[in-house]
Write a protein that holds these residues in place. Structure first.
Motif, PDB file in Angstrom:
ATOM      1  N   VAL A  34       2.798  75.943 111.157  1.00  0.00           N
ATOM      2  CA  VAL A  34       3.143  74.478 110.838  1.00  0.00           C
ATOM      3  C   VAL A  34       4.569  74.168 110.885  1.00  0.00           C
ATOM      4  O   VAL A  34       5.018  73.213 111.389  1.00  0.00           O
ATOM      5  CB  VAL A  34       2.311  73.763 109.733  1.00  0.00           C
ATOM      6  N   LEU A  35       5.241  74.860 109.870  1.00  0.00           N
ATOM      7  CA  LEU A  35       6.722  74.754 109.673  1.00  0.00           C
ATOM      8  C   LEU A  35       7.649  75.251 110.810  1.00  0.00           C
ATOM      9  O   LEU A  35       8.434  74.392 111.134  1.00  0.00           O
ATOM     10  CB  LEU A  35       7.173  75.478 108.534  1.00  0.00           C
ATOM     11  N   THR A  36       7.290  76.262 111.477  1.00  0.00           N
ATOM     12  CA  THR A  36       8.206  77.051 112.437  1.00  0.00           C
ATOM     13  C   THR A  36       7.589  77.015 113.815  1.00  0.00           C
ATOM     14  O   THR A  36       8.318  77.162 114.871  1.00  0.00           O
ATOM     15  CB  THR A  36       8.555  78.157 111.958  1.00  0.00           C
ATOM     16  N   GLY A  37       6.493  76.871 113.862  1.00  0.00           N
ATOM     17  CA  GLY A  37       5.606  77.029 115.299  1.00  0.00           C
ATOM     18  C   GLY A  37       5.502  78.266 115.753  1.00  0.00           C
ATOM     19  O   GLY A  37       5.402  78.656 116.935  1.00  0.00           O
ATOM     20  N   ILE A  38       5.683  79.132 114.917  1.00  0.00           N
ATOM     21  CA  ILE A  38       5.523  80.713 115.311  1.00  0.00           C
ATOM     22  C   ILE A  38       4.751  81.484 114.357  1.00  0.00           C
ATOM     23  O   ILE A  38       4.503  81.203 113.339  1.00  0.00           O
ATOM     24  CB  ILE A  38       7.339  81.360 115.334  1.00  0.00           C
ATOM     25  N   ALA A  39       4.317  82.768 114.717  1.00  0.00           N
ATOM     26  CA  ALA A  39       3.526  83.572 113.502  1.00  0.00           C
ATOM     27  C   ALA A  39       4.381  84.429 112.734  1.00  0.00           C
ATOM     28  O   ALA A  39       5.517  84.619 113.301  1.00  0.00           O
ATOM     29  CB  ALA A  39       2.593  84.202 114.395  1.00  0.00           C
ATOM     30  N   PRO A  40       4.183  84.775 111.383  1.00  0.00           N
ATOM     31  CA  PRO A  40       5.080  85.314 110.653  1.00  0.00           C
ATOM     32  C   PRO A  40       5.009  86.949 110.919  1.00  0.00           C
ATOM     33  O   PRO A  40       5.813  87.554 110.217  1.00  0.00           O
ATOM     34  CB  PRO A  40       4.534  84.864 109.267  1.00  0.00           C
TER      35      PRO A  40
ATOM     36  N   LEU B 205      18.572  85.801  96.557  1.00  0.00           N
ATOM     37  CA  LEU B 205      17.340  86.205  96.985  1.00  0.00           C
ATOM     38  C   LEU B 205      16.034  85.996  95.948  1.00  0.00           C
ATOM     39  O   LEU B 205      15.173  85.672  96.207  1.00  0.00           O
ATOM     40  CB  LEU B 205      17.438  87.416  97.837  1.00  0.00           C
ATOM     41  N   ALA B 206      16.507  87.084  94.748  1.00  0.00           N
ATOM     42  CA  ALA B 206      15.523  87.262  93.844  1.00  0.00           C
ATOM     43  C   ALA B 206      14.995  86.031  93.272  1.00  0.00           C
ATOM     44  O   ALA B 206      14.112  85.534  92.828  1.00  0.00           O
ATOM     45  CB  ALA B 206      15.962  88.171  92.836  1.00  0.00           C
ATOM     46  N   LYS B 207      16.239  84.892  92.992  1.00  0.00           N
ATOM     47  CA  LYS B 207      15.814  83.864  92.308  1.00  0.00           C
ATOM     48  C   LYS B 207      14.965  82.762  93.069  1.00  0.00           C
ATOM     49  O   LYS B 207      14.186  82.259  92.570  1.00  0.00           O
ATOM     50  CB  LYS B 207      17.061  82.977  92.116  1.00  0.00           C
ATOM     51  N   ALA B 208      15.169  83.012  94.470  1.00  0.00           N
ATOM     52  CA  ALA B 208      14.400  81.919  95.368  1.00  0.00           C
ATOM     53  C   ALA B 208      13.079  82.448  95.329  1.00  0.00           C
ATOM     54  O   ALA B 208      11.757  81.569  95.265  1.00  0.00           O
ATOM     55  CB  ALA B 208      14.929  82.063  96.817  1.00  0.00           C
ATOM     56  N   CYS B 209      12.806  83.742  95.417  1.00  0.00           N
ATOM     57  CA  CYS B 209      11.453  84.540  95.683  1.00  0.00           C
ATOM     58  C   CYS B 209      10.605  84.193  93.979  1.00  0.00           C
ATOM     59  O   CYS B 209       9.516  83.694  94.363  1.00  0.00           O
ATOM     60  CB  CYS B 209      11.409  86.035  96.064  1.00  0.00           C
ATOM     61  N   ALA B 210      11.403  84.192  92.961  1.00  0.00           N
ATOM     62  CA  ALA B 210      10.904  83.958  91.957  1.00  0.00           C
ATOM     63  C   ALA B 210      10.074  82.511  91.694  1.00  0.00           C
ATOM     64  O   ALA B 210       9.242  82.319  91.338  1.00  0.00           O
ATOM     65  CB  ALA B 210      11.775  84.321  90.792  1.00  0.00           C
ATOM     66  N   ALA B 211      11.244  81.807  92.154  1.00  0.00           N
ATOM     67  CA  ALA B 211      10.890  80.217  92.000  1.00  0.00           C
ATOM     68  C   ALA B 211       9.671  80.025  92.939  1.00  0.00           C
ATOM     69  O   ALA B 211       8.926  79.018  92.565  1.00  0.00           O
ATOM     70  CB  ALA B 211      11.923  79.419  92.052  1.00  0.00           C
ATOM     71  N   ALA B 212       9.835  80.360  94.088  1.00  0.00           N
ATOM     72  CA  ALA B 212       8.535  80.060  95.391  1.00  0.00           C
ATOM     73  C   ALA B 212       7.249  80.456  94.867  1.00  0.00           C
ATOM     74  O   ALA B 212       6.293  79.864  94.999  1.00  0.00           O
ATOM     75  CB  ALA B 212       8.929  80.512  96.345  1.00  0.00           C
ATOM     76  N   GLY B 213       7.176  81.515  93.974  1.00  0.00           N
ATOM     77  CA  GLY B 213       6.201  82.217  93.259  1.00  0.00           C
ATOM     78  C   GLY B 213       5.275  82.908  94.492  1.00  0.00           C
ATOM     79  O   GLY B 213       4.961  84.315  94.380  1.00  0.00           O
ATOM     80  N   THR B 214       4.475  82.406  95.566  1.00  0.00           N
ATOM     81  CA  THR B 214       3.811  83.184  96.379  1.00  0.00           C
ATOM     82  C   THR B 214       4.620  82.917  97.998  1.00  0.00           C
ATOM     83  O   THR B 214       5.358  82.005  98.224  1.00  0.00           O
ATOM     84  CB  THR B 214       2.703  82.666  96.549  1.00  0.00           C
ATOM     85  N   ASP B 215       4.352  83.817  98.887  1.00  0.00           N
ATOM     86  CA  ASP B 215       4.830  83.724 100.193  1.00  0.00           C
ATOM     87  C   ASP B 215       4.185  82.402 101.019  1.00  0.00           C
ATOM     88  O   ASP B 215       2.802  82.178 100.706  1.00  0.00           O
ATOM     89  CB  ASP B 215       4.592  85.038 101.049  1.00  0.00           C
ATOM     90  N   LEU B 216       4.601  82.215 102.050  1.00  0.00           N
ATOM     91  CA  LEU B 216       3.867  81.173 102.838  1.00  0.00           C
ATOM     92  C   LEU B 216       2.789  81.901 103.605  1.00  0.00           C
ATOM     93  O   LEU B 216       2.672  82.985 103.942  1.00  0.00           O
ATOM     94  CB  LEU B 216       4.834  80.585 104.170  1.00  0.00           C
ATOM     95  N   SER B 217       1.594  81.217 103.736  1.00  0.00           N
ATOM     96  CA  SER B 217       0.408  81.574 104.548  1.00  0.00           C
ATOM     97  C   SER B 217       0.896  81.558 106.010  1.00  0.00           C
ATOM     98  O   SER B 217       1.782  80.895 106.333  1.00  0.00           O
ATOM     99  CB  SER B 217      -0.737  80.753 104.324  1.00  0.00           C
ATOM    100  N   ALA B 218       0.124  82.199 106.693  1.00  0.00           N
ATOM    101  CA  ALA B 218       0.216  82.111 108.465  1.00  0.00           C
ATOM    102  C   ALA B 218       0.100  80.725 108.931  1.00  0.00           C
ATOM    103  O   ALA B 218       0.898  80.511 109.681  1.00  0.00           O
ATOM    104  CB  ALA B 218      -0.754  83.153 108.740  1.00  0.00           C
ATOM    105  N   GLU B 219      -0.754  80.097 108.179  1.00  0.00           N
ATOM    106  CA  GLU B 219      -1.064  78.721 108.970  1.00  0.00           C
ATOM    107  C   GLU B 219       0.273  77.673 108.497  1.00  0.00           C
ATOM    108  O   GLU B 219       0.591  77.144 109.170  1.00  0.00           O
ATOM    109  CB  GLU B 219      -2.068  78.050 108.221  1.00  0.00           C
ATOM    110  N   GLU B 220       0.875  78.063 107.113  1.00  0.00           N
ATOM    111  CA  GLU B 220       2.167  77.234 106.850  1.00  0.00           C
ATOM    112  C   GLU B 220       3.201  77.780 107.724  1.00  0.00           C
ATOM    113  O   GLU B 220       3.930  76.902 108.403  1.00  0.00           O
ATOM    114  CB  GLU B 220       2.495  77.555 105.226  1.00  0.00           C
ATOM    115  N   TRP B 221       3.477  78.960 108.160  1.00  0.00           N
ATOM    116  CA  TRP B 221       4.327  79.706 108.987  1.00  0.00           C
ATOM    117  C   TRP B 221       4.285  78.553 110.265  1.00  0.00           C
ATOM    118  O   TRP B 221       5.056  78.069 110.941  1.00  0.00           O
ATOM    119  CB  TRP B 221       3.962  80.971 109.149  1.00  0.00           C
TER     120      TRP B 221
END
Length: 937
Positions: free
Chosen positions: A924-930, A906-922
C-alpha cells in the motif's frame, strides 16, 4: 567552454557528462555527441568510457521530474550546454545551468553553440547584449572570456564531427590530437577485425566472452543504480508519511538507510526520530483495540480488544501480556492504580484479574446487560453497573475483590444513570449518567453523599470523569472546553461550568479526556492531540492568548479512535490507540534522540546577550558552560558521577590532557572563585578573548584577544611565550579596524580573524587567515560582509551577513561549496572537528543540521518548549551534540545531549516503531513487495 586541463582523472561512478539542451533541432545532434563522448577511440567490444546523461535516455517514467534531473546533475562531472535561442529561453535549461553554477565549478561547463548569436563583449567582460543563445543564469558568471565550440552548418546540415572531437577530448581529459590519433588507430583496428572473418569461430568465442564480461559489468552498474533508486524512493515516501503515519515513516527510513547509507537517507532517518518529538513508541496489541486505560501510577497500559482479549504492558516491555479473554468484545475496562487488579466487561459478563490469583468470572446481576465497571485505586473494590432486563432503573453492585462478596448494592433513582460511567475511590463511588446527571455514594453502604445535574447540551462530546471523580469536561468542537466540578452539597440542577481549557483548534473531536486530578485536558483532533491546562472560566471573555499558548500540540497522532485516549500517571504522559496500535506519548521528551537534564543554574538573564558558549570535555562526560552569569562545568546526563565546578570567571574554555578545565580570560575584577590559579590564562586587555585552543600536545595554548592580537601560552605555567601583533593592514586602515570574531584551527596551526571598518554599522567584515608557523597571512577572504569564521576539519566556514554559509578550504584559497541561508541565521555556526556536520541556529532557536561534504540538510531540531536561547557544541570526537538551553527567567538551564551515530538512530527508530510493516502495508505504501529489503528485524 571551460579551460581545457589535461591530466588523469579517476573513473566516475555516475555520469561523465550531462547534456542540457532544448528544441528538436539540437535533439538531432545529441545522438552523435553522446556516441562520440562514450565510444570515440574505444574498442567496439568495450563498455563506454563514460556515461552521458540525456533526458530521453536516462530518465525512466515516474513522478518528480526535477528530482531525477537533479540526480543526474549531482552524479555528473561535466555539463555540456547546447547553446541556442531555444535553450536561452528554456526554463529547464536555465534551471539546470543555475544548479551547476551553485554546486559545481564553472571549469567543468562546456558551451556548444549550435545556433543563434554568441559573442563576448570585452568592454563589459560578459556576453554581448545581442547574444541570444546563452541562458540568463550564465550571464555575469565568467571572469574571463570562455572558449566555446561552434557547430558549423551548411546546406547538408550541421557538421557535428569536428565539434564531437573537441568536446570528447575535453570531457575525457585528452589532447585533441591524441584522441584523434587514437580514434584513427581504433578505426583501423576495427577494419582488421572485419578482415579476420576467416577465423570466425575464434572471433565468436572471444566475442561471447567479452559480451559476458560486459554484461556482468553492466548488471553491476544496473544493480547499483536500482539500489540507489529504491533507497531514495523509500526515503522520500518516509518523509511524505511523517505527519500522518509516523510508524510507517520510521520503518521506511530504516530500510532506505540500510539499502544505501547516503545523505538523503540519513536525513530521512534523522527526521523520523525528531519530527514528532513527544512520541515515545508504538505497542502492537495484535488485534483491534476498543478500550484503553493507563494506570494512575504511570507504570502500565491495559487494552481491551474486539475479540475479547485484555492485554497489559508494563512501561518498557516490548510485548504485552494477555491477562484474560471475554466471550465477546470488551465494552468497559477499569484498573487499580498500579494495574495489579483489572476488571473487564463484555455485554453480559464481567471478568476480574488479580496478579497472582486465577481469573474470576463475576456474572451480572440477574443476567442483565453490563454498562460499566470501576476498580478502586487500591484494587480492594470493583463496582458493576448493570441494566435492565427486569427493572426500569439500573443497579450498581460493589464487590470485595479478594472475597468476590457484595460490599454494597443500590438502584438508581433515574433512568439517565442506567448507561452511565463509574469512577471509584477507596471510599466513594461516582456514577455519571447521560445528560450530565451524577451521584456520589459511599462504597460501604451505598448512601448518597451528593448529587447533581450538569448543564450539558445535547450535542456536546463529554469526557469520562477524572480519575478522582471530581471533574468532567465537554466540548462542542470550539477552542473552549468546558470543565465542571462535581463536589459540593446541594448543587442546583443545570448549574454552569466554572472551569475551562483553551486549545488552538476547532473541529469534530474524536476524544476528550481529563487527567486523573482534573487539572489538564487532552483533545484528539485531525491527527494531533492538544493538551491544555484547566483554568478558571473567563466569564467576561477577556482571556488573553497566553491561555491558548500554554497548550501543547502533540503531532503525529494519526486519527485516534473515538474514546481511546487516556492520561498515563501524571499530566505529561498519554496513551492513544488507532486500530491495533497503542501510541505512548511523553510531553517532557525533547525528541527520541535526546537525553535531557536540568542543571543547577541559569546561564543568563540577558536574552539579548546571546547564548552561552559550550565546550565538551574530551571524555564526553562533562561540559563547560560560559554564559552571562557565572560559568560552570556540569556532568552530562550519562555521567552523573563526574565532578562539578562553578566559577565567576567567564572566558574561553580548553581541556587539558588530564581532563581539567583551562580558561582564557581577562584578569578578574574580583578574586576568582571555584577555580585554581593554574586553571586560568590571563589575557591582556579589558575585553574577553574571542577564541582559544590547545595544540594537540596540550602544552601550548593559542588565544586571540578582542583586538586581534594572538598570544601563544605555555599552558602548564600560564606564561606568554609569544605575542603576535594583529595582522598587518595598510597604514591608513590599521587605526580604523574593529576585530569582531576569530577562531583557531583544531591543530592550532591557523587563526582566522574577522575585521570590519569602525565606520560600518554592520558587525561584519573581511577574513584573514594567519599561519602561526610561518608568521604570516596565508589567505584572505574579501567581501566586507563576513560575520563569523569557524574551522571545521579540512574546511573553513564563512558566514556572511545574508545568512549564506560558504565552505572554503582551511587556508581560504578555494571555495568548495555554498550552503544557502537567510538573515535568520545570525548566530555563529557550530561544526564538529572532523568537518562532517555543522549546526546552524535560527533566531527562533531551531537548529538546522547540515552535512558539510554535500550541503544536504539532514534535519531541523525544533526549539525546546519555553526556550529563550540555545548554545550547541559537538564533542571532540563528533559523536555527541550537546545543547545548553536557557529557558524563561527563574528556570534553570536544560542540557540536551544527542548521539550523532546513524546506528543509534536506526535502533531508536526501530524501538519506537515496535513491529515491522506487514507485506500488505509495504504494498500500500510503496507499491512493491518487501522481499529482500532490509528491515528492523
Amino acid at each position: 567552454m571551460t579551460w581545457l586541463r589535461f591530466g588523469r582523472r579517476l573513473p566516475s561512478i555516475g555520469f561523465g557528462a550531462f547534456i542540457s539542451y532544448s528544441g528538436e533541432r539540437d535533439r538531432a545532434l545529441i545522438a552523435k555527441l553522446q556516441n562520440g563522448i562514450e565510444k570515440l577511440a574505444k574498442r567496439w567490444y568495450r563498455p563506454p568510457v563514460m556515461k552521458v546523461f540525456v533526458d530521453k535516455t536516462s530518465i525512466g517514467a515516474g513522478p518528480k521530474l526535477w528530482g531525477r534531473i537533479e540526480g543526474g546533475l549531482r552524479q555528473s562531472t561535466w555539463l555540456i550546454l547546447m547553446a541556442s535561442p531555444e535553450a536561452a529561453q528554456s526554463w529547464w535549461v536555465d534551471r539546470e545551468v543555475s544548479w551547476w553554477i551553485q554546486n559545481r565549478p564553472l571549469d567543468n561547463l562546456i558551451i556548444v553553440n549550435t545556433a543563434g548569436v554568441l559573442r563576448w563583449d570585452r568592454e563589459i567582460g560578459d556576453f554581448s547584449s545581442d547574444s541570444n543563445a546563452i541562458p540568463p543564469s550564465l550571464r555575469g558568471k565568467f571572469a574571463d572570456e570562455p572558449v566555446w565550440v561552434s557547430v558549423p552548418r551548411s546546406d547538408h546540415g550541421p557538421n557535428v564531427d569536428a565539434a564531437v572531437l573537441s568536446i570528447a577530448a575535453a570531457v575525457r581529459q585528452m589532447p585533441v590530437h591524441e584522441l584523434s590519433s587514437k580514434a584513427y588507430i581504433e578505426h583501423r583496428r576495427t577494419l582488421r577485425w572485419a578482415g579476420g572473418a576467416l577465423v570466425g569461430l575464434s572471433v565468436l568465442l572471444v566475442g561471447a566472452l567479452v559480451a559476458t564480461v560486459v554484461a556482468v559489468i553492466q548488471k553491476g552498474h544496473a544493480d547499483t543504480q536500482s539500489r540507489i533508486s529504491l533507497a531514495r524512493q523509500l526515503a522520500a515516501t518516509s518523509v511524505t508519511e511523517l505527519s500522518t503515519n509516523p510508524r510507517a515513516a520510521m520503518l521506511l527510513a530504516v530500510s532506505a538507510y540500510k539499502i544505501d547509507p547516503n545523505p538523503q537517507t540519513l536525513a530521512a532517518l534523522m527526521r523520523v526520530n525528531t519530527a514528532n518529538p513527544y512520541l515515545v513508541r508504538y505497542l502492537d496489541a495484535g488485534g483491534r483495540i476498543v478500550q484503553l486505560v493507563g494506570s494512575s501510577d504511570g507504570t502500565a497500559i491495559v487494552a481491551g480488544l474486539a475479540d475479547g482479549r485484555v492485554m497489559r504492558w508494563h512501561i518498557g516491555d516490548p510485548a504485552p501480556r494477555t491477562l484474560l479473554k471475554l466471550p465477546d468484545a470488551v465494552t468497559s475496562l477499569a484498573v487499580s492504580a498500579d494495574a495489579s487488579v483489572v476488571a473487564a466487561a463484555g455485554r453480559t459478563s464481567v471478568f476480574l484479574w488479580r496478579s497472582g490469583v486465577p481469573t474470576a468470572n463475576l456474572p451480572a446481576l440477574h443476567g442483565d446487560r453490563i454498562s460499566a465497571v470501576a476498580v478502586s485505586p487500591s484494587g480492594e473494590f470493583v463496582a458493576i453497573n448493570s441494566c435492565c432486563t427486569s427493572r426500569t432503573n439500573g443497579t450498581v453492585e460493589v464487590l470485595d475483590t479478594s472475597q468476590k462478596t457484595p460490599e454494597a448494592q443500590f438502584s438508581y433513582s433515574s433512568e439517565d444513570m442506567n448507561s452511565g460511567h463509574l469512577v471509584a475511590t477507596d471510599h466513594d463511588l461516582l456514577s455519571f449518567g447521560t445528560g450530565g446527571r451524577w451521584e456520589r455514594r459511599q462504597i460501604s453502604d451505598g448512601t448518597v453523599i451528593e448529587a447533581g445535574s450538569l448543564g450539558l447540551g445535547g450535542h456536546q462530546m463529554v469526557s469520562l470523569p477524572s480519575g478522582n471523580g471530581q471533574f468532567v469536561a465537554a466540548t462542542l468542537g470550539s477552542t473552549t472546553t468546558q470543565v465542571w466540578q462535581m463536589r459540593g452539597l446541594n448543587l442546583p440542577d443545570g448549574y454552569r461550568w466554572d472551569l475551562e481549557a483553551q486549545v488552538p483548534t476547532r473541529g469534530t473531536f474524536t476524544s476528550v479526556v481529563l487527567s486523573s486530578d482534573g487539572t489538564t485536558v487532552a483533545i484528539a483532533n485531525n491527527g494531533s492531540i492538544f493538551v491544555a491546562p484547566v483554568v478558571a472560566r473567563d466569564k467576561e471573555k477577556t482571556l488573553s492568548m497566553s491561555a491558548t499558548e500554554q497548550s501543547v500540540e502533540v503531532s503525529g497522532a494519526e486519527k485516534v479512535t473515538s474514546g481511546l485516549l487516556s492520561f498515563l500517571g501524571d499530566n505529561h504522559h498519554l496513551v492513544s490507540a488507532t486500530g491495533n496500535l497503542v501510541a505512548l506519548w511523553d510531553l517532557d521528551q525533547v525528541d527520541r534522540l535526546a537525553h535531557a537534564a536540568t542543571i543547577g543554574f541559569s546561564s543568563t538573564t540577558c536574552w539579548a546577550c546571546g547564548p552561552a558558549l559550550v565546550s565538551v570535555a574530551p571524555d564526553s562526560k562533562r561540559i563547560a558552560i560560559f554564559g552571562e552569569t557565572p560559568a560552570a562545568v556540569e556532568p552530562l546526563p550519562s555521567a552523573v558521577d563526574s565532578p562539578q565546578l562553578k566559577t565567576n570567571v567567564p572566558g574561553q574554555a580548553m581541556w587539558r590532557k588530564n581532563g581539567r578545565l583551562l580558561i582564557a580570560a581577562t584578569k578578574p575584577t574580583r578574586a576568582a572563585t571555584g577555580i585554581e590559579e593554574n586553571q586560568l590564562l590571563i589575557v591582556p586587555g579589558t575585553r574577553d578573548p574571542v577564541a582559544a585552543a590547545l595544540a594537540p600536545d596540550k602544552s601550548t595554548a593559542i588565544v586571540v584577544g578582542a583586538d586581534g592580537v594572538i598570544f601563544v601560552y605555555d599552558s602548564d605555567t600560564g606564561e606568554i611565550r609569544e605575542t603576535i601583533p594583529k595582522p598587518s593592514l595598510p597604514a591608513d586602515e590599521a587605526s580604523q579596524v574593529l576585530y569582531t570574531d576569530a577562531d583557531v584551527s583544531s591543530a592550532a596551526d591557523l587563526v582566522a580573524i574577522v575585521s570590519k571598518p569602525f565606520s560600518s554599522s554592520v558587525i561584519a567584515g573581511s577574513v584573514q587567515i594567519y599561519d602561526l608557523a610561518k608568521h604570516q597571512v596565508v589567505g584572505e577572504i574579501a567581501g566586507e560582509d563576513v560575520v563569523y569564521a569557524r574551522f571545521a576539519g579540512p574546511f573553513l566556514l564563512i558566514q556572511r551577513a545574508s545568512g549564506k554559509l560558504e565552505v572554503w578550504d582551511k587556508r581560504g584559497s578555494s571555495l568548495v561549496r555554498v550552503i544557502a541561508g537567510d538573515e535568520s541565521y545570525f548566530r555563529a555556526p557550530v561544526a564538529d572537528e572532523q568537518g562532517n556536520l555543522v549546526v546552524r541556529r535560527r533566531d527562533e532557536n531551531t537548529l538546522d543540521i547540515f552535512d558539510l561534504r554535500t550541503a544536504t540538510l539532514l534535519g531541523t531540531l525544533p526549539a525546546v518548549r519555553d526556550s529563550v536561547l540555545t548554545g550547541p557544541a559537538f564533542s571532540p570526537d563528533g559523536r555527541l551534540l550537546v545543547n545548553d538551553v536557557a529557558r524563561l527567567a527563574g528556570t534553570n538551564d536544560l542540557v540536551v545531549t544527542r548521539e550523532m551515530d546513524p546506528n543509534v538512530w536506526l535502533a531508536k527508530a526501530c524501538a519506537a516503531a515496535g513491529t515491522d510493516l506487514s507485506a500488505e502495508e509495504w504494498r500500500v505504501l510503496t507499491g512493491i513487495a518487501p522481499d529482500g529489503i532490509p528491515t528492523c528485524r
